[in-house]
Write a protein that holds these residues in place. Structure first.
Motif, PDB file in Angstrom:
ATOM      1  N   LEU A  44      13.738  17.006   6.053  1.00  0.00           N
ATOM      2  CA  LEU A  44      12.574  16.064   6.884  1.00  0.00           C
ATOM      3  C   LEU A  44      13.015  14.862   6.550  1.00  0.00           C
ATOM      4  O   LEU A  44      13.201  14.088   5.731  1.00  0.00           O
ATOM      5  CB  LEU A  44      11.529  16.318   6.002  1.00  0.00           C
ATOM      6  CG  LEU A  44      10.034  15.731   6.625  1.00  0.00           C
ATOM      7  CD1 LEU A  44       9.766  16.563   7.971  1.00  0.00           C
ATOM      8  CD2 LEU A  44       9.080  15.599   5.580  1.00  0.00           C
ATOM      9  N   PHE A  45      12.967  14.251   7.905  1.00  0.00           N
ATOM     10  CA  PHE A  45      13.514  12.759   8.111  1.00  0.00           C
ATOM     11  C   PHE A  45      12.101  11.823   8.094  1.00  0.00           C
ATOM     12  O   PHE A  45      11.256  12.225   9.086  1.00  0.00           O
ATOM     13  CB  PHE A  45      14.457  12.703   9.574  1.00  0.00           C
ATOM     14  CG  PHE A  45      14.929  11.212   9.684  1.00  0.00           C
ATOM     15  CD1 PHE A  45      15.758  10.556   8.907  1.00  0.00           C
ATOM     16  CD2 PHE A  45      14.108  10.474  10.815  1.00  0.00           C
ATOM     17  CE1 PHE A  45      16.153   9.195   9.308  1.00  0.00           C
ATOM     18  CE2 PHE A  45      14.559   9.161  10.689  1.00  0.00           C
ATOM     19  CZ  PHE A  45      15.504   8.516  10.053  1.00  0.00           C
ATOM     20  N   ILE A  46      12.057  10.898   7.428  1.00  0.00           N
ATOM     21  CA  ILE A  46      10.973  10.004   7.325  1.00  0.00           C
ATOM     22  C   ILE A  46      11.393   8.605   7.579  1.00  0.00           C
ATOM     23  O   ILE A  46      12.251   8.279   6.873  1.00  0.00           O
ATOM     24  CB  ILE A  46      10.099  10.186   5.984  1.00  0.00           C
ATOM     25  CG1 ILE A  46       9.933  11.604   5.729  1.00  0.00           C
ATOM     26  CG2 ILE A  46       8.841   9.458   5.919  1.00  0.00           C
ATOM     27  CD1 ILE A  46       9.412  11.944   4.136  1.00  0.00           C
ATOM     28  N   GLU A  47      10.267   7.924   8.333  1.00  0.00           N
ATOM     29  CA  GLU A  47      10.677   6.587   8.725  1.00  0.00           C
ATOM     30  C   GLU A  47       9.236   5.979   8.726  1.00  0.00           C
ATOM     31  O   GLU A  47       8.105   6.571   9.350  1.00  0.00           O
ATOM     32  CB  GLU A  47      11.545   6.094   9.581  1.00  0.00           C
ATOM     33  CG  GLU A  47      11.222   6.568  11.149  1.00  0.00           C
ATOM     34  CD  GLU A  47      12.519   6.324  12.026  1.00  0.00           C
ATOM     35  OE1 GLU A  47      13.286   5.235  11.792  1.00  0.00           O
ATOM     36  OE2 GLU A  47      12.432   6.877  13.408  1.00  0.00           O
ATOM     37  N   PHE A  48       9.314   4.452   8.750  1.00  0.00           N
ATOM     38  CA  PHE A  48       7.978   3.850   8.894  1.00  0.00           C
ATOM     39  C   PHE A  48       8.155   2.844  10.115  1.00  0.00           C
ATOM     40  O   PHE A  48       9.189   2.269   9.948  1.00  0.00           O
ATOM     41  CB  PHE A  48       7.376   3.240   7.715  1.00  0.00           C
ATOM     42  CG  PHE A  48       6.877   4.187   6.633  1.00  0.00           C
ATOM     43  CD1 PHE A  48       5.936   4.669   6.465  1.00  0.00           C
ATOM     44  CD2 PHE A  48       7.883   4.766   5.648  1.00  0.00           C
ATOM     45  CE1 PHE A  48       5.330   5.358   5.378  1.00  0.00           C
ATOM     46  CE2 PHE A  48       7.465   5.578   4.766  1.00  0.00           C
ATOM     47  CZ  PHE A  48       6.203   5.998   4.537  1.00  0.00           C
ATOM     48  N   LYS A  49       7.311   2.811  10.845  1.00  0.00           N
ATOM     49  CA  LYS A  49       7.373   1.714  11.861  1.00  0.00           C
ATOM     50  C   LYS A  49       6.008   0.914  11.992  1.00  0.00           C
ATOM     51  O   LYS A  49       4.755   1.499  11.842  1.00  0.00           O
ATOM     52  CB  LYS A  49       7.831   2.405  13.220  1.00  0.00           C
ATOM     53  CG  LYS A  49       9.099   2.852  13.400  1.00  0.00           C
ATOM     54  CD  LYS A  49       9.469   3.570  14.768  1.00  0.00           C
ATOM     55  CE  LYS A  49      10.961   4.155  14.699  1.00  0.00           C
ATOM     56  NZ  LYS A  49      11.067   4.461  16.211  1.00  0.00           N
ATOM     57  N   ALA A  50       6.254  -0.498  12.273  1.00  0.00           N
ATOM     58  CA  ALA A  50       5.015  -1.379  12.418  1.00  0.00           C
ATOM     59  C   ALA A  50       4.281  -0.934  13.602  1.00  0.00           C
ATOM     60  O   ALA A  50       4.845  -0.629  14.638  1.00  0.00           O
ATOM     61  CB  ALA A  50       5.365  -2.690  12.372  1.00  0.00           C
ATOM     62  N   GLY A  65       0.837  -1.385   0.151  1.00  0.00           N
ATOM     63  CA  GLY A  65      -0.052   0.088   0.024  1.00  0.00           C
ATOM     64  C   GLY A  65       0.957   1.295  -0.020  1.00  0.00           C
ATOM     65  O   GLY A  65       0.633   2.280  -0.710  1.00  0.00           O
ATOM     66  N   GLU A  66       1.986   1.367   0.719  1.00  0.00           N
ATOM     67  CA  GLU A  66       2.849   2.319   0.795  1.00  0.00           C
ATOM     68  C   GLU A  66       3.657   2.458  -0.455  1.00  0.00           C
ATOM     69  O   GLU A  66       3.903   3.587  -0.902  1.00  0.00           O
ATOM     70  CB  GLU A  66       3.917   2.286   1.999  1.00  0.00           C
ATOM     71  CG  GLU A  66       4.783   3.301   2.064  1.00  0.00           C
ATOM     72  CD  GLU A  66       4.111   4.589   2.415  1.00  0.00           C
ATOM     73  OE1 GLU A  66       4.819   5.829   2.058  1.00  0.00           O
ATOM     74  OE2 GLU A  66       2.932   4.989   2.799  1.00  0.00           O
ATOM     75  N   LEU A 125      18.238  -3.246   8.691  1.00  0.00           N
ATOM     76  CA  LEU A 125      17.510  -3.857   7.558  1.00  0.00           C
ATOM     77  C   LEU A 125      15.996  -3.384   7.556  1.00  0.00           C
ATOM     78  O   LEU A 125      15.334  -2.953   6.473  1.00  0.00           O
ATOM     79  CB  LEU A 125      17.567  -5.476   7.602  1.00  0.00           C
ATOM     80  CG  LEU A 125      18.837  -6.096   7.510  1.00  0.00           C
ATOM     81  CD1 LEU A 125      18.569  -7.735   7.829  1.00  0.00           C
ATOM     82  CD2 LEU A 125      19.148  -5.912   6.170  1.00  0.00           C
ATOM     83  N   GLY A 126      15.244  -3.365   8.749  1.00  0.00           N
ATOM     84  CA  GLY A 126      14.213  -2.893   8.821  1.00  0.00           C
ATOM     85  C   GLY A 126      13.838  -1.484   8.707  1.00  0.00           C
ATOM     86  O   GLY A 126      12.720  -0.791   8.573  1.00  0.00           O
ATOM     87  N   ALA A 127      14.695  -0.450   8.757  1.00  0.00           N
ATOM     88  CA  ALA A 127      14.794   0.952   8.740  1.00  0.00           C
ATOM     89  C   ALA A 127      14.310   1.361   7.336  1.00  0.00           C
ATOM     90  O   ALA A 127      14.935   0.798   6.196  1.00  0.00           O
ATOM     91  CB  ALA A 127      16.049   1.409   9.180  1.00  0.00           C
ATOM     92  N   PRO A 140       7.923   0.323   3.218  1.00  0.00           N
ATOM     93  CA  PRO A 140       8.365  -0.154   4.438  1.00  0.00           C
ATOM     94  C   PRO A 140       8.314  -1.703   4.727  1.00  0.00           C
ATOM     95  O   PRO A 140       7.453  -2.647   3.999  1.00  0.00           O
ATOM     96  CB  PRO A 140       7.463   0.477   5.270  1.00  0.00           C
ATOM     97  CG  PRO A 140       6.335   0.950   4.596  1.00  0.00           C
ATOM     98  CD  PRO A 140       6.812   1.092   3.342  1.00  0.00           C
ATOM     99  N   ILE A 141       9.040  -2.323   5.266  1.00  0.00           N
ATOM    100  CA  ILE A 141       8.919  -3.881   5.647  1.00  0.00           C
ATOM    101  C   ILE A 141       8.934  -4.149   7.166  1.00  0.00           C
ATOM    102  O   ILE A 141       9.184  -3.545   7.825  1.00  0.00           O
ATOM    103  CB  ILE A 141      10.247  -4.687   4.899  1.00  0.00           C
ATOM    104  CG1 ILE A 141      11.545  -3.911   5.710  1.00  0.00           C
ATOM    105  CG2 ILE A 141      10.208  -4.507   3.364  1.00  0.00           C
ATOM    106  CD1 ILE A 141      12.799  -4.568   5.038  1.00  0.00           C
ATOM    107  N   GLN A 142       8.361  -5.234   7.245  1.00  0.00           N
ATOM    108  CA  GLN A 142       8.218  -5.737   8.724  1.00  0.00           C
ATOM    109  C   GLN A 142       8.859  -7.146   8.836  1.00  0.00           C
ATOM    110  O   GLN A 142       8.074  -8.229   8.123  1.00  0.00           O
ATOM    111  CB  GLN A 142       6.582  -5.641   9.104  1.00  0.00           C
ATOM    112  CG  GLN A 142       6.510  -6.503  10.650  1.00  0.00           C
ATOM    113  CD  GLN A 142       7.076  -5.463  11.610  1.00  0.00           C
ATOM    114  OE1 GLN A 142       7.708  -4.695  11.246  1.00  0.00           O
ATOM    115  NE2 GLN A 142       6.946  -6.226  12.756  1.00  0.00           N
ATOM    116  N   ILE A 143       9.346  -7.630  10.001  1.00  0.00           N
ATOM    117  CA  ILE A 143       9.732  -8.861  10.057  1.00  0.00           C
ATOM    118  C   ILE A 143       8.527  -9.827  10.751  1.00  0.00           C
ATOM    119  O   ILE A 143       8.336  -9.457  11.697  1.00  0.00           O
ATOM    120  CB  ILE A 143      11.193  -8.896  10.974  1.00  0.00           C
ATOM    121  CG1 ILE A 143      12.266  -8.213  10.471  1.00  0.00           C
ATOM    122  CG2 ILE A 143      11.398 -10.432  11.357  1.00  0.00           C
ATOM    123  CD1 ILE A 143      13.359  -8.170  11.257  1.00  0.00           C
ATOM    124  N   VAL A 144       8.180 -10.723   9.749  1.00  0.00           N
ATOM    125  CA  VAL A 144       7.252 -11.490  10.174  1.00  0.00           C
ATOM    126  C   VAL A 144       7.547 -13.039  10.778  1.00  0.00           C
ATOM    127  O   VAL A 144       6.743 -13.588  11.562  1.00  0.00           O
ATOM    128  CB  VAL A 144       6.080 -11.624   9.177  1.00  0.00           C
ATOM    129  CG1 VAL A 144       5.397 -10.430   8.636  1.00  0.00           C
ATOM    130  CG2 VAL A 144       6.767 -12.380   7.990  1.00  0.00           C
TER     131      VAL A 144
END
Length: 615
Positions: free
Chosen positions: A368-374, A140-141, A273-275, A432-436
């Motif tokens: 502007l610093f942008i990051e995604f967190k689960a 989606g992102e 890796l997840g950042a 963005p990615i998330q460790i599942v």
């Protein structure tokens, strides 16, 4: 004179085997259990940290093999895995969570060998232990990012065509364009028709609105692009971490598998890796410095963002430049010894920055610093929900026209500057990615696999040696000497090649080459027997036996080498490991069986009168 090598050829054989033995030697020393301490975002590692760690371990009565400070990291070497676990707990209690305390394995190679550039073979995940991640990509992102870029492109193109619009916005998978007049609508319809590949034009003359809708093929292409780009960027980040022979590959439609051999603590790996850190450069809105933020009345065309140093900053909505144009980033210190990140842009990025700052000297520009967190939650489709977090890390007044190189200041610590430069240098993730799923293979299980692999190699080695001695007698002993030299050569070459990694299938390849290594000698010795039966003299039998068997040996080994090359080209992970050891084994066995045994045979029987030869 038959069967005599010149001195230089004998010396060459001795030198090659001795050279390989020297670089194979570090594998005998093994690895030490170690704990590695590195800094977090707000702290640094220095001699004071070293002293705190050493004092805490001595107080806990944990015996150390050594403790050093190298490249802003403390490395503690220990005698056993139980001491390793105890030491980690002690260090965590002493330093707290601001530091990364990781379990690791450190090579125990002596300094004199390290000075020669010798190091042990790199072991794969199944032999050394390590971590396995299964990551899920937020599609989606990815779609939102592509459509935002499309929106900005349409705005720019319409301005260049002098077509007036009241708004260009994203709506689902559409870019919606609202025109100001019937004349602008007609001009936009004519210009946009078939202008953008992968988008279908849907017009509404009554509302003077045009929609650019992404086609199904374009959606699939965008999703495939997001996965492939994320795989490439993750590989770059793993290389920055210094992990040997990692596995980074796609799995399914939206997942990526990452395997990191030798990494026992996942904290540092997960952070890098997840950042999804990236940057945007925007102008500060200085024209509307006073506004009712609490009531949510932000001026049109501007957005409000939190400032890392406190308060909020009003920025223009238009983005000058994104992190996608960054080709290099490095951390250093400014003239006041404060951490900074030096940025280098590609050609297009340099042009954009130069154009944007040309007429805006004296105006403040924000980073502007942008990051995604689960968030830990999932949507209706079971996909992980990510939260977009944004903050202004730097506001600086433009002193002169900027180009493809500039710097960012206002960063909290040197470690944070290093992490940010690493992420920007390796590239921002497309989505963005998330460790599942996360699995850790301990070094004890890896050691068990190594032991089993060595047992298989030794068993095969001994059986071949016994057979050759029984069947070929003295010539069998010569073949066994070549077999031992072949194993030394394989280990030496594997240790010297920077990217070569030994895996469990690779050990199977070594077992296979142990058997294949004597094939050439079997052909040579059988040919010598045939020559003796044909009533040739022993010297002539040796000479013709080696010469006539050469073409057969070359043909057989070249065809196998071709198969190994194909396996390496089309295979992944374990298959590549098998192909590498097989290819190296083929080349080394050809050298030892043809050149090496010939040198030994010539030294024993060459140039002598022999009445009878037993083969």
């Amino acid at each position: 004179m038959l069967n005599k090598f010149p001195l230089w050829k004998n010396l060459m054989v001795v030198f090659i085997i001795a050279f390989a033995a020297l670089y194979a030697l570090p594998n005998l020393y093994g690895e030490d259990y170690a704990v590695q301490v590195s800094a977090g975002r707000t702290v640094t590692v220095n001699t004071e940290t070293l002293g705190r760690v050493e004092s805490a371990l001595q107080t806990a009565d944990i015996e150390m093999k050594g403790i050093t400070l190298e490249e802003e990291q403390v490395l503690v070497r220990l005698f056993s895995d139980s001491d390793q676990l105890k030491a980690r707990d002690v260090i965590l209690r002493e330093l707290g969570t601001d530091y990364f305390v990781a379990l690791n394995l450190a090579a125990a190679t002596p300094d004199w060998l390290e000075s020669l550039g010798a190091s042990p073979m790199k072991l794969g995940l199944d032999l050394r232990g390590g971590v396995h991640f299964l990551m899920e990509v937020d599609m989606g992102e990815a779609m939102r990012k592509i459509l935002d870029q499309m929106r900005d492109t349409v705005r720019t193109d319409l301005r260049e065509e002098r077509i007036r619009y009241s708004g260009v916005n994203r709506d689902g998978n559409d870019v919606v364009i609202e025109l100001r007049s019937a004349e602008d609508y007609a001009a936009a319809e004519s210009f946009l028709n078939n202008q953008y590949q992968g988008y279908t034009l849907i017009d509404d003359e009554a509302t003077q609105t045009i929609r650019l809708r992404m086609t199904d093929d374009k959606i699939r292409e965008t999703q495939d692009y997001a996965i492939s780009q994320n795989v490439t960027i993750l590989r770059n980040r793993v290389n920055e971490l210094g992990v040997a022979e990692p596995v980074v590959q796609r799995q399914g439609s939206d997942r990526i598998v990452v395997q990191l051999p030798g990494v026992q603590d996942t904290a540092r790996a997960k952070e890098i890796l997840g950042a999804t850190a990236t940057l945007e450069f925007r102008f500060q809105d200085t024209e509307n410095s006073v506004f009712d933020a609490e009531a949510g009345r932000v001026p049109f065309g501007s957005e409000l963002y939190p400032n890392r140093n406190g308060g909020n900053v009003l920025l223009k909505q238009d983005v000058i430049l994104t992190g996608d144009h960054i080709v290099n980033a490095s951390s250093s210190f400014d003239e006041n010894q404060r951490p900074q990140v030096n940025i280098t842009l590609d050609g297009a990025g340099g042009d954009k920055m130069s154009l944007a700052t040309r007429d805006n000297i004296g105006r403040p520009m924000a980073t502007l610093f942008i990051e995604f967190k689960a968030t830990g939650e999932r949507d209706e489709e079971g996909k992980i929900i990510f939260e977009r977090q944004e903050e202004v890390i730097n506001v600086a007044t433009i002193q002169a026209r900027l180009g493809s190189a500039f710097r960012i200041t206002g960063i909290g610590s040197q470690q944070e500057a290093q992490n940010l430069s690493l992420l920007l240098r390796a590239g921002a993730l497309i989505a963005p990615i998330q460790i599942v799923e996360e699995r850790t293979i301990g070094p004890s299980l890896g050691a068990e696999n190594v032991q089993m692999g060595i047992q298989a190699i030794v068993a095969g080695f001994i059986m071949v040696i016994i057979f050759m001695v029984i069947y070929y007698r003295k010539f069998g002993l010569v073949a066994n000497m070549a077999l031992c030299a072949n194993v030394v050569l394989i280990i030496g070459v594997m240790s010297m090649i920077p990217g070569a990694t030994l895996t469990l299938p690779g050990m199977a390849g070594i077992v296979l080459t142990v058997g294949m290594a004597v094939d050439a000698n079997v052909l040579i010795f059988e040919r010598i027997r045939e020559e003796i039966k044909a009533k040739r003299s022993p010297q002539q039998a040796i000479h013709h036996g080696y010469d006539s068997a050469l073409s057969t040996i070359a043909d057989a080994n070249i065809t196998t080498l071709i198969a190994a090359i194909i396996l390496f080209a089309v295979g992944t992970g374990p298959v590549k490991g098998f192909a590498v050891t097989l290819a190296i084994g083929i080349l080394t066995s050809m050298f030892t069986s043809i050149v090496g045994t010939r040198a030994v045979v010539n030294a024993i029987w060459g140039g002598k009168r022999i009445d009878k030869l037993s083969v």
